[in-house]
Structure formats: C-alpha cells, structure tokens
Design a protein around this motif. Structure first.
Motif, PDB file in Angstrom:
ATOM      1  N   LEU A  54     -11.117  -1.317   0.167  1.00  0.00           N
ATOM      2  CA  LEU A  54      -9.835  -0.997   0.702  1.00  0.00           C
ATOM      3  C   LEU A  54      -8.899  -1.136  -0.414  1.00  0.00           C
ATOM      4  N   PHE A  55      -8.104  -0.280  -0.873  1.00  0.00           N
ATOM      5  CA  PHE A  55      -7.062  -0.264  -1.700  1.00  0.00           C
ATOM      6  C   PHE A  55      -5.665   0.207  -0.871  1.00  0.00           C
ATOM      7  N   VAL A  56      -4.733  -0.822  -1.148  1.00  0.00           N
ATOM      8  CA  VAL A  56      -3.266  -0.783  -0.484  1.00  0.00           C
ATOM      9  C   VAL A  56      -2.134  -0.886  -1.667  1.00  0.00           C
ATOM     10  N   GLU A  57      -0.959  -0.089  -0.972  1.00  0.00           N
ATOM     11  CA  GLU A  57       0.146  -0.012  -1.997  1.00  0.00           C
ATOM     12  C   GLU A  57       0.750  -1.470  -2.458  1.00  0.00           C
ATOM     13  N   THR A  58       0.647  -1.540  -3.445  1.00  0.00           N
ATOM     14  CA  THR A  58       0.811  -2.713  -4.295  1.00  0.00           C
ATOM     15  C   THR A  58       1.927  -3.304  -3.660  1.00  0.00           C
ATOM     16  N   LYS A  59       3.113  -2.756  -3.576  1.00  0.00           N
ATOM     17  CA  LYS A  59       4.310  -3.088  -3.092  1.00  0.00           C
ATOM     18  C   LYS A  59       4.355  -3.904  -1.767  1.00  0.00           C
ATOM     19  N   LYS A  60       3.323  -3.391  -0.921  1.00  0.00           N
ATOM     20  CA  LYS A  60       3.284  -4.004   0.474  1.00  0.00           C
ATOM     21  C   LYS A  60       1.864  -4.809   0.764  1.00  0.00           C
ATOM     22  N   LEU A  61       1.268  -5.080  -0.615  1.00  0.00           N
ATOM     23  CA  LEU A  61       0.017  -6.061  -0.591  1.00  0.00           C
ATOM     24  C   LEU A  61       0.011  -7.447   0.333  1.00  0.00           C
ATOM     25  N   ASP A  62       1.316  -8.017   0.062  1.00  0.00           N
ATOM     26  CA  ASP A  62       1.347  -9.366   0.945  1.00  0.00           C
ATOM     27  C   ASP A  62       1.430  -9.082   2.451  1.00  0.00           C
ATOM     28  N   LEU A  63       2.237  -7.961   2.911  1.00  0.00           N
ATOM     29  CA  LEU A  63       2.184  -7.567   4.190  1.00  0.00           C
ATOM     30  C   LEU A  63       0.897  -7.196   4.766  1.00  0.00           C
ATOM     31  N   ALA A  64       0.131  -6.300   3.943  1.00  0.00           N
ATOM     32  CA  ALA A  64      -1.372  -6.103   4.362  1.00  0.00           C
ATOM     33  C   ALA A  64      -2.089  -7.227   4.403  1.00  0.00           C
ATOM     34  N   LYS A  65      -1.824  -7.955   3.686  1.00  0.00           N
ATOM     35  CA  LYS A  65      -2.784  -9.211   3.759  1.00  0.00           C
ATOM     36  C   LYS A  65      -2.758 -10.063   5.071  1.00  0.00           C
ATOM     37  N   ARG A  66      -1.327 -10.405   5.198  1.00  0.00           N
ATOM     38  CA  ARG A  66      -0.658 -10.841   6.608  1.00  0.00           C
ATOM     39  C   ARG A  66      -1.421 -10.305   7.716  1.00  0.00           C
ATOM     40  N   LEU A  67      -1.313  -8.996   7.876  1.00  0.00           N
ATOM     41  CA  LEU A  67      -1.572  -8.088   9.174  1.00  0.00           C
ATOM     42  C   LEU A  67      -3.255  -8.111   9.402  1.00  0.00           C
TER      43      LEU A  67
END
Length: 73
Positions: A54-67
C-alpha cells in the motif's frame, strides 16, 4: 502527488482499508508483489504471500497511519 510506502496489507483486509482511505479522501494505490515478480522474471519470492503493498499520499501519511493502525504491520 507524491506517494509513500505505508505497509503490506493482507488480502482479507483490503476492502476495509480501501473503504477507510476513500471515506477520508486519502489518495492511495496498491502494488502486487507477485505480479511484479512475474514481470521481472522470477515468481518464487512473492508467490507465497497473499498481500499487496500500500502506497498513500505523502501529505496524508500520518492520518492514514492513525486510521489503519490495526491493519498495518
């Protein structure tokens, strides 16, 4: 957009992960290790894994980790 590798996701968790990322407007994409291995000419290294990278938007990485805390390794 820039994307960052977040984790390998089990095949069975994919629908939940996709849903959470979509609901929170986080851009993402998956790479499939098996398919990449076959294209490279050697299938054996990734043949035993039933997961996607899984690759996610770098600017939303912290949010994705929490979710996705309970789904990522």
């Amino acid at each position: 957009m820039k994307y960052t590798l977040l984790s390998n996701i089990n095949h069975f968790d994919l629908p939940i992960v996709e849903s959470l990322l979509d609901k929170n407007d986080i851009g993402f994409f998956f790479k499939m290790p098996y398919d990449s291995s076959v294209i490279a000419g050697w299938a054996a290294p990734a043949i035993g894994f039933n997961e996607k990278t899984l690759f996610v938007e770098t600017k939303k990485l912290d949010l994705a980790k929490r979710l996705l805390e309970k789904y990522i390794t």
